[in-house]
Scaffold this motif. Sequence first.
Motif: not given
Length: 131
Positions: A27-31, A41-43, A72-73, A34-37
Amino acid sequence: MHELAVAWDARIDALLGRLPSRVGRCVAWLREPSRHLVRFVSGILLVLGGIFSILPILGIWMLPLGLALLAEDVPFMKPFLERAARWGERRWRAWKGKPKAGPREPGGNAALPTRQPGADPRGRIRPPSGA
């Protein structure tokens, strides 16, 4: 920043602290910014999966998770999600604190017969002892 948005971020951080370490790292990686895209898409996919929750494997659990990822975005979603989370907590506490209604209490099923004294669990009257 809106105070509810700050409260939402604090809520997410507290929840992340309760996750197992392996899941927390994912989850920290996903947050990361730089992991915006990937996050977007996952959301979207999770929200769509939540909408089609009648299908096997997909479930309603996907909807709030997808909305949390999108928040988050999309900052304007955070206050709405925080209000929804607070409402859910209030409803949960009210439900957990409310005792179950018995057959003769308000909200209970008054049509159920009550058991007579001296009756066994099936409702049959037992003969008096010593007879």
